[in-house]
Design a protein around this motif. Sequence first.
Motif, mmCIF file in Angstrom:
data_model
loop_
_atom_site.group_PDB
_atom_site.id
_atom_site.type_symbol
_atom_site.label_atom_id
_atom_site.label_comp_id
_atom_site.label_asym_id
_atom_site.label_seq_id
_atom_site.Cartn_x
_atom_site.Cartn_y
_atom_site.Cartn_z
ATOM 1 N N ARG A 140 3.831 5.625 -5.582
ATOM 2 C CA ARG A 140 3.913 5.826 -7.072
ATOM 3 C C ARG A 140 2.557 6.633 -7.613
ATOM 4 O O ARG A 140 2.844 7.462 -8.481
ATOM 5 N N LEU A 141 1.496 6.423 -6.875
ATOM 6 C CA LEU A 141 0.282 7.478 -7.427
ATOM 7 C C LEU A 141 0.726 8.904 -7.007
ATOM 8 O O LEU A 141 0.367 9.815 -8.072
ATOM 9 N N TRP A 142 1.295 9.200 -6.010
ATOM 10 C CA TRP A 142 1.673 10.612 -5.734
ATOM 11 C C TRP A 142 2.777 11.141 -6.536
ATOM 12 O O TRP A 142 2.444 12.334 -7.104
ATOM 13 N N THR A 143 3.769 10.170 -6.997
ATOM 14 C CA THR A 143 4.705 10.724 -8.009
ATOM 15 C C THR A 143 4.198 11.010 -9.122
ATOM 16 O O THR A 143 4.500 12.057 -9.888
ATOM 17 N N GLU A 144 3.274 10.090 -9.611
ATOM 18 C CA GLU A 144 2.720 10.410 -11.164
ATOM 19 C C GLU A 144 1.790 11.386 -11.040
ATOM 20 O O GLU A 144 2.004 12.373 -12.018
ATOM 21 N N LEU A 181 0.825 -1.499 -0.034
ATOM 22 C CA LEU A 181 0.022 -0.148 0.046
ATOM 23 C C LEU A 181 0.742 1.124 -0.044
ATOM 24 O O LEU A 181 0.462 2.217 -0.736
ATOM 25 N N GLN A 182 1.923 1.155 0.729
ATOM 26 C CA GLN A 182 2.957 2.437 0.691
ATOM 27 C C GLN A 182 3.348 2.570 -0.620
ATOM 28 O O GLN A 182 3.424 3.653 -1.008
ATOM 29 N N ALA A 183 3.930 1.520 -1.120
ATOM 30 C CA ALA A 183 4.708 1.518 -2.595
ATOM 31 C C ALA A 183 3.637 2.190 -3.688
ATOM 32 O O ALA A 183 3.807 3.031 -4.342
#
Length: 79
Positions: free
Chosen positions: A34-38, A28-30
């Motif tokens: 990833r969503l935040w970075t995108e 969940l953290q990964a």
Amino acid sequence: MVPSATRPHSRPPDEDAVDPIALYSRALQAYTLRLWTESLKAVEERRAQKESCSGTLAAADLKPLKKRSSTSSTSTRSS
């Protein structure tokens, strides 16, 4: 050293590797990272596009917009 009675759920590191809750938490953290970075990249791309587009407008491009807004405001005044 902290007494074992005050440590919450201490277990050996090898057990954490197979603990379903720990695996889910890491996944969940990964995923969230990833969503935040995108999302951050998309915002930066949109900002770069706005900056490149706003630099191409000339003063002559803005004059028709000003004329339209003044004629629309005069038409509403006369109504």
